[in-house]
Motif scaffolding. Structure first.
Motif, PDB file in Angstrom:
ATOM      1  N   GLY A 175      -8.465   3.954   6.711  1.00 23.47           N
ATOM      2  CA  GLY A 175      -8.076   5.958   7.377  1.00 23.47           C
ATOM      3  C   GLY A 175      -7.871   6.346   6.052  1.00 23.47           C
ATOM      4  O   GLY A 175      -7.713   7.729   6.383  1.00 23.47           O
ATOM      5  N   ASP A 176      -9.774   6.331   5.226  1.00 23.64           N
ATOM      6  CA  ASP A 176     -10.151   7.380   4.706  1.00 23.64           C
ATOM      7  C   ASP A 176     -11.518   7.767   5.512  1.00 23.64           C
ATOM      8  O   ASP A 176     -12.277   7.258   5.664  1.00 23.64           O
ATOM      9  CB  ASP A 176     -10.483   6.376   3.414  1.00 23.64           C
ATOM     10  N   VAL A 177     -11.713   9.008   5.038  1.00 27.63           N
ATOM     11  CA  VAL A 177     -12.573   8.976   6.073  1.00 27.63           C
ATOM     12  C   VAL A 177     -13.750   9.982   4.457  1.00 27.63           C
ATOM     13  O   VAL A 177     -13.518  10.702   3.464  1.00 27.63           O
ATOM     14  CB  VAL A 177     -12.617  11.088   6.234  1.00 27.63           C
ATOM     15  N   SER A 214       0.978  -1.066   0.651  1.00 23.67           N
ATOM     16  CA  SER A 214      -0.113   0.202   0.288  1.00 23.67           C
ATOM     17  C   SER A 214       1.031   1.091  -0.149  1.00 23.67           C
ATOM     18  O   SER A 214       2.299   1.411   0.914  1.00 23.67           O
ATOM     19  CB  SER A 214      -0.737  -0.014   1.238  1.00 23.67           C
ATOM     20  N   SER A 215       0.086   2.888  -0.311  1.00 23.93           N
ATOM     21  CA  SER A 215       0.830   3.541  -0.207  1.00 23.93           C
ATOM     22  C   SER A 215       0.815   4.646   1.115  1.00 23.93           C
ATOM     23  O   SER A 215       1.908   5.223   1.380  1.00 23.93           O
ATOM     24  CB  SER A 215       0.778   4.825  -1.547  1.00 23.93           C
ATOM     25  N   GLY A 216      -0.061   3.864   1.649  1.00 20.59           N
ATOM     26  CA  GLY A 216      -0.305   4.003   3.202  1.00 20.59           C
ATOM     27  C   GLY A 216       1.141   3.122   4.087  1.00 20.59           C
ATOM     28  O   GLY A 216       1.028   2.220   3.227  1.00 20.59           O
ATOM     29  N   THR A 272     -13.584   7.628 -11.727  1.00 20.29           N
ATOM     30  CA  THR A 272     -13.918   6.680 -11.655  1.00 20.29           C
ATOM     31  C   THR A 272     -14.255   5.851 -11.398  1.00 20.29           C
ATOM     32  O   THR A 272     -15.669   5.309 -10.897  1.00 20.29           O
ATOM     33  CB  THR A 272     -14.091   5.912 -13.645  1.00 20.29           C
ATOM     34  N   MET A 273     -13.331   5.629  -9.826  1.00 21.55           N
ATOM     35  CA  MET A 273     -13.609   4.308  -9.049  1.00 21.55           C
ATOM     36  C   MET A 273     -12.617   5.219  -7.879  1.00 21.55           C
ATOM     37  O   MET A 273     -11.944   6.254  -8.056  1.00 21.55           O
ATOM     38  CB  MET A 273     -12.680   3.183  -9.403  1.00 21.55           C
ATOM     39  N   TYR A 274     -12.896   4.077  -6.886  1.00 21.31           N
ATOM     40  CA  TYR A 274     -12.108   4.428  -5.513  1.00 21.31           C
ATOM     41  C   TYR A 274     -12.233   3.280  -4.833  1.00 21.31           C
ATOM     42  O   TYR A 274     -12.542   1.963  -4.911  1.00 21.31           O
ATOM     43  CB  TYR A 274     -13.409   5.086  -4.610  1.00 21.31           C
ATOM     44  N   CYS A 297     -11.096  13.004   2.688  1.00 21.57           N
ATOM     45  CA  CYS A 297      -9.948  12.791   3.115  1.00 21.57           C
ATOM     46  C   CYS A 297      -9.166  11.664   3.623  1.00 21.57           C
ATOM     47  O   CYS A 297      -9.899  10.410   4.146  1.00 21.57           O
ATOM     48  CB  CYS A 297      -9.126  14.300   4.285  1.00 21.57           C
ATOM     49  N   ARG A 298      -7.810  11.855   3.859  1.00 25.95           N
ATOM     50  CA  ARG A 298      -7.480  10.458   4.751  1.00 25.95           C
ATOM     51  C   ARG A 298      -6.101  11.306   6.075  1.00 25.95           C
ATOM     52  O   ARG A 298      -6.023  11.950   5.892  1.00 25.95           O
ATOM     53  CB  ARG A 298      -5.968  10.078   3.996  1.00 25.95           C
ATOM     54  N   LYS A 299      -6.732  10.537   6.626  1.00 30.15           N
ATOM     55  CA  LYS A 299      -6.734  10.582   7.826  1.00 30.15           C
ATOM     56  C   LYS A 299      -4.968  10.953   8.855  1.00 30.15           C
ATOM     57  O   LYS A 299      -4.525  10.179   7.894  1.00 30.15           O
ATOM     58  CB  LYS A 299      -7.299   9.712   9.116  1.00 30.15           C
ATOM     59  N   SER A 350      -8.122   0.609  -2.942  1.00 30.06           N
ATOM     60  CA  SER A 350      -6.979   0.608  -2.241  1.00 30.06           C
ATOM     61  C   SER A 350      -6.390  -0.927  -2.344  1.00 30.06           C
ATOM     62  O   SER A 350      -6.986  -1.694  -2.688  1.00 30.06           O
ATOM     63  CB  SER A 350      -7.502   0.792  -0.855  1.00 30.06           C
ATOM     64  N   SER A 351      -5.522  -0.823  -2.210  1.00 29.95           N
ATOM     65  CA  SER A 351      -5.194  -2.587  -2.212  1.00 29.95           C
ATOM     66  C   SER A 351      -5.597  -3.555  -0.892  1.00 29.95           C
ATOM     67  O   SER A 351      -5.280  -5.090  -0.915  1.00 29.95           O
ATOM     68  CB  SER A 351      -3.179  -2.009  -1.731  1.00 29.95           C
ATOM     69  N   GLU A 352      -6.679  -3.016  -0.295  1.00 33.07           N
ATOM     70  CA  GLU A 352      -6.631  -3.543   0.523  1.00 33.07           C
ATOM     71  C   GLU A 352      -8.349  -4.413   0.076  1.00 33.07           C
ATOM     72  O   GLU A 352      -8.734  -5.207   0.542  1.00 33.07           O
ATOM     73  CB  GLU A 352      -7.747  -2.522   1.727  1.00 33.07           C
ATOM     74  N   VAL A 404      -9.469  12.477  -8.781  1.00 32.09           N
ATOM     75  CA  VAL A 404      -8.419  14.423  -8.740  1.00 32.09           C
ATOM     76  C   VAL A 404      -9.490  14.853  -7.749  1.00 32.09           C
ATOM     77  O   VAL A 404     -10.050  15.905  -7.303  1.00 32.09           O
ATOM     78  CB  VAL A 404      -9.165  15.318  -9.745  1.00 32.09           C
ATOM     79  N   THR A 405      -9.956  13.680  -7.048  1.00 28.68           N
ATOM     80  CA  THR A 405     -10.304  13.392  -5.459  1.00 28.68           C
ATOM     81  C   THR A 405      -9.215  13.499  -4.717  1.00 28.68           C
ATOM     82  O   THR A 405      -8.577  12.710  -4.980  1.00 28.68           O
ATOM     83  CB  THR A 405     -11.381  12.623  -5.368  1.00 28.68           C
ATOM     84  N   GLY A 406      -9.610  13.624  -2.888  1.00 27.87           N
ATOM     85  CA  GLY A 406      -8.772  13.834  -2.008  1.00 27.87           C
ATOM     86  C   GLY A 406      -7.366  14.667  -2.439  1.00 27.87           C
ATOM     87  O   GLY A 406      -7.661  16.196  -2.860  1.00 27.87           O
ATOM     88  N   SER A 460     -18.513  11.678  -6.072  1.00 28.84           N
ATOM     89  CA  SER A 460     -19.530  10.610  -5.209  1.00 28.84           C
ATOM     90  C   SER A 460     -19.487   9.230  -5.483  1.00 28.84           C
ATOM     91  O   SER A 460     -19.547   8.333  -6.660  1.00 28.84           O
ATOM     92  CB  SER A 460     -20.764  10.855  -4.888  1.00 28.84           C
ATOM     93  N   TYR A 461     -18.986   8.592  -5.513  1.00 29.12           N
ATOM     94  CA  TYR A 461     -18.346   7.090  -5.432  1.00 29.12           C
ATOM     95  C   TYR A 461     -19.364   6.013  -4.075  1.00 29.12           C
ATOM     96  O   TYR A 461     -19.909   6.134  -3.435  1.00 29.12           O
ATOM     97  CB  TYR A 461     -17.651   6.483  -4.985  1.00 29.12           C
ATOM     98  N   THR A 462     -20.447   5.649  -5.046  1.00 25.92           N
ATOM     99  CA  THR A 462     -21.174   4.476  -4.704  1.00 25.92           C
ATOM    100  C   THR A 462     -20.159   2.902  -4.251  1.00 25.92           C
ATOM    101  O   THR A 462     -19.949   2.363  -5.647  1.00 25.92           O
ATOM    102  CB  THR A 462     -22.307   4.131  -6.129  1.00 25.92           C
TER     103      THR A 462
HETATM  104  P1  AMP Z   1      -3.101   2.793  -2.443  1.00 26.71           P
HETATM  105  O1  AMP Z   1      -3.539   1.341  -0.881  1.00 26.71           O
HETATM  106  O2  AMP Z   1      -1.837   2.761  -2.019  1.00 26.71           O
HETATM  107  O3  AMP Z   1      -3.901   1.427  -3.372  1.00 26.71           O
HETATM  108  O4  AMP Z   1      -4.049   3.811  -1.817  1.00 26.71           O
HETATM  109  C1  AMP Z   1      -5.448   3.756  -1.541  1.00 26.71           C
HETATM  110  C2  AMP Z   1      -5.750   5.126  -0.967  1.00 26.71           C
HETATM  111  O5  AMP Z   1      -6.046   6.179  -1.634  1.00 26.71           O
HETATM  112  C3  AMP Z   1      -7.355   5.242  -0.244  1.00 26.71           C
HETATM  113  O6  AMP Z   1      -7.585   4.628   0.252  1.00 26.71           O
HETATM  114  C4  AMP Z   1      -8.048   6.329  -0.280  1.00 26.71           C
HETATM  115  O7  AMP Z   1      -6.996   7.240   0.665  1.00 26.71           O
HETATM  116  C5  AMP Z   1      -6.588   6.605  -2.291  1.00 26.71           C
HETATM  117  N1  AMP Z   1      -7.703   7.047  -3.043  1.00 26.71           N
HETATM  118  C6  AMP Z   1      -7.987   6.107  -3.639  1.00 26.71           C
HETATM  119  N2  AMP Z   1      -8.903   5.937  -4.916  1.00 26.71           N
HETATM  120  C7  AMP Z   1      -9.366   7.054  -4.608  1.00 26.71           C
HETATM  121  C8  AMP Z   1     -10.507   8.017  -5.284  1.00 26.71           C
HETATM  122  N3  AMP Z   1     -11.212   7.619  -6.099  1.00 26.71           N
HETATM  123  N4  AMP Z   1      -9.987   9.681  -4.107  1.00 26.71           N
HETATM  124  C9  AMP Z   1      -9.067   9.656  -3.573  1.00 26.71           C
HETATM  125  N5  AMP Z   1      -8.088   9.221  -3.208  1.00 26.71           N
HETATM  126  C10 AMP Z   1      -8.732   7.699  -3.687  1.00 26.71           C
END
Ligand code: AMP
Length: 623
Positions: free
Chosen positions: A433-435, A115-117, A342-344, A452-454, A346-348, A319-321, A365-367
């Motif tokens: 960790g995302d709000v 993850s990038s976290g 288009t989408m939201y 935001c990301r916390k 994460s690695s998880e 372009v969100t966050g 907004s993401y569904t």
């Molecule tokens: P990673 O685990 O490195 O793939 O990062 C995932 C994180 O990137 C998510 O938990 C969000 O914090 C951020 N992220 C992913 N998609 C979006 C999005 N569409 N808008 C804003 N932040 C995003």
């Protein structure tokens, strides 16, 4: 008897009609699927949790917490704690070291997604299982049917997407560890995707899969230029990546145009597979070369995207966050083409899609798609100023708080929550960790704005630096000033993206010994020490991806931070509660700081970075 056709319909035409019909049917089915899972969101969530708990009934983690095979929500919520990465780090380390017993998942862990976290300065390792790839592909398959409701005809041309892989490493136990997109691009799901007019990209797979980032970018840009009139949409994953591609064009257009003029590929591209793939596309085209040269040599690059790729209908980038900082630059280069998120994901876990992709970036907004995982929501407490508390992860939750997490279908419009997930791959009640803020509903499924990301204060690309990390890094750096009698009075930071690649700027107000001056090289050492102290995702961005520029320290006049406080108070901050913000974004404040700069220093070289976790370096070297 049917009438004989008046004219012979060419075979190609029939084939096209068939293809269009099939696509229409496929899109229809996809949209029906979205209707169904959002209408029955709660039932789907219940089913997902039961499935996850049934198949993992015997895993060590659930036993440890006494679940004993229960699969219902109430028992799950009562017994299973809401956790952060650090709570399962020892389990993850065991898996990384080669323990193949069912610790988190009954299905074998196929690899780790990095993850990038970060945790302790290193990328978090997210276990995944083979079948998760299918689930991710399912989410991808929703995107174009949704998009084509709003922009018809996208099947008639190509997408120019700049996609890249990143380095991977092996854990001591032999599992591959790599970012989720690298895993996806290298999978057969991506490489052998059946021809589909929606996944028809200008970039050949060989270019996307080339590990040399320069060769990958050069060849992808060249192929995009060669097919400029066919391109209907352009993009990258994040806005920062797409802007980097445009900057690359700004630097390299003369070389690229020369290749197009003569129909041969610059010898700096040495990867034989990339060369062969590009040569299947590249043809001598002096007219196109003239056109590219004429456009790119103009002083103004405003609207360059629509000038070079004239049929582009939108830019597909997140372009969100934190990526919102790039919106003005994208607007400039595209003359205001729609920016589509288009989408939201994460690695998880991949979470959801934007069902109204042409909306303004501020309204995205993401569904959440209820079949992707089991989602719960932790109400977010705001402090008195209405600012989401940003210092370190909050304390562990009380038993009551853990039980009171809100279900997907019970979240309230306008309220903010932290996302907590339970996945098929073996994360249970894990805080991402995302709000998120509830912006509306699609049937019964909520749609969320990404708030935001916390904790993250600084971000240029996929790096996420929090206040505590920044504080430690600054603490390490100021030790260089001690021999000169210098001390740091106040500091704040700023992500400067006015020049690409963007870079971190630190504003420092110092108390200096009048008799000894501090040589510039000492401040440069401070810059480098900060960079060395930041997490591995930051350092990878500096070293390998070159997506982050050298860190800068700007020393400001004495009294600047008092002025900053005066300004904040004039805007309504309470004098009793005022604390120096450790990161600033508001343009007038950045201007105030910049107007009082007395000297600036840049990091003289890149910090150290190597793929993989620090602790594995030896193991990897032995391989
Ligand atoms: P990673 O685990 O490195 O793939 O990062 C995932 C994180 O990137 C998510 O938990 C969000 O914090 C951020 N992220 C992913 N998609 C979006 C999005 N569409 N808008 C804003 N932040 C995003």
């Amino acid at each position: 008897m049917p009438e004989a056709p008046k004219e012979i319909v060419p075979y190609d035409h029939e084939k096209k009609v068939m293809e269009e019909y099939n696509m229409y049917e496929k899109n229809k089915k996809t949209l029906e699927f979205i209707e169904e899972v959002t209408e029955n969101a709660d039932q789907v969530q219940k089913r997902v949790l039961t499935e996850i708990l049934t198949r993992n009934a015997n895993v060590e983690y659930l036993h440890r917490h006494g679940l004993n095979g229960a699969t219902d929500r109430d028992t799950f919520k009562k017994l299973i704690p809401v956790i952060k990465y650090e709570d399962i780090q020892s389990d993850i380390t065991r898996i990384a070291n080669g323990d193949t017993s069912p610790i988190l998942s009954s299905h074998p862990i196929s690899e780790f997604l990095t993850s990038s976290g970060t945790s302790g300065g290193e990328r978090k390792l997210m276990p995944t299982i083979e079948e998760e790839l299918d689930r991710r592909c399912m989410l991808y398959s929703l995107l174009m049917p949704v998009m084509s409701q709003f922009v018809p005809g996208l099947d008639k041309g190509k997408g120019m997407y700049f996609l890249f892989i990143k380095s991977e490493s092996k854990t001591p136990g032999g599992l591959v560890a790599r970012p989720v997109l690298t895993s996806y691009y290298k999978s057969k799901h991506f490489k052998n995707r059946p021809f589909d007019s929606y996944t028809n990209y200008t970039s050949p797979n060989e270019s996307i899969l080339c590990s040399d980032s320069y060769q990958s970018m050069y060849s992808q840009m060249l192929c995009g230029l060669c097919q400029n009139n066919e391109v209907l949409r352009v993009g990258a994953v994040f806005a920062s990546g797409f802007i980097r591609a445009i900057k690359f064009l700004e630097k390299n257009w003369a070389l690229l145009a020369q290749d197009i003029r003569v129909g041969s590929l610059n010898p700096v591209i040495t990867d034989p597979e990339v060369r062969a793939a590009v040569m299947r596309i590249l043809k001598p085209d002096p007219q196109l070369a003239d056109f590219i040269e004429a456009e790119c040599s103009k002083d103004m690059w405003q609207g360059i995207i629509t000038r070079i790729w004239p049929n582009t209908k939108y830019i597909d980038v997140i372009v969100t966050g934190t990526m919102a900082q790039y919106i003005p630059t994208l607007d400039y280069y595209s003359n205001g083409l729609p920016l589509v998120c288009t989408m939201y994901a994460s690695s998880e876990c991949y979470f959801g899609v934007n069902l109204n992709p042409l909306c303004k970036p501020s309204e995205v907004s993401y569904t959440l798609i209820p079949s992707m995982g089991y989602f719960e929501f932790l109400p977010v407490q705001r402090n008195v100023n209405g600012v989401t508390n940003s210092i370190s992860m909050p304390k562990s939750l009380t038993e009551k708080e853990q039980q009171d997490l809100v279900e997907l279908t019970d979240v309230k419009l306008g309220h903010e929550y932290e996302l907590v997930i339970t996945t098929y791959a073996g994360l249970y009640r894990y805080r991402v960790g995302d709000v998120l803020r509830v912006a509306g509903f699609k049937n019964k499924a909520p749609q969320f704005n990404f708030v935001c990301r916390k904790n993250v204060v600084l971000s240029i690309d996929s790096d996420k630096t929090d206040e505590v990390e920044l504080q430690n890094a600054v603490k390490n750096a100021v030790s260089h000033l001690q021999p000169f009698g210098g001390t740091l009075l106040e500091y704040t930071s700023y992500a400067d993206t006015s020049v690409i690649p963007g870079h971190y700027v630190l504003f420092w107000e110092l108390s200096l010994n009048r008799s000894t001056s501090v040589p510039p090289s000492v401040f440069e050492d401070c810059c480098l020490t900060i960079e060395e102290s930041l997490n591995s995702v930051y350092r990878q961005g500096r070293v390998s991806d070159k997506s982050i520029g050298p860190l800068e320290i700007k020393v400001v006049e004495n009294g600047t931070f008092d002025k900053l406080m005066d300004y904040a108070i004039s805007l309504g901050a309470s004098i009793n509660q005022y604390k120096t913000p450790r990161c600033v974004k508001f343009a007038p404040i950045v201007e105030l700081l910049n107007s009082r700069v007395v000297s600036t220093y840049l990091s003289p070289k890149c910090p150290k970075w190597a793929p993989g976790h620090k602790q594995w370096c030896n193991a990897n070297e032995e391989r």
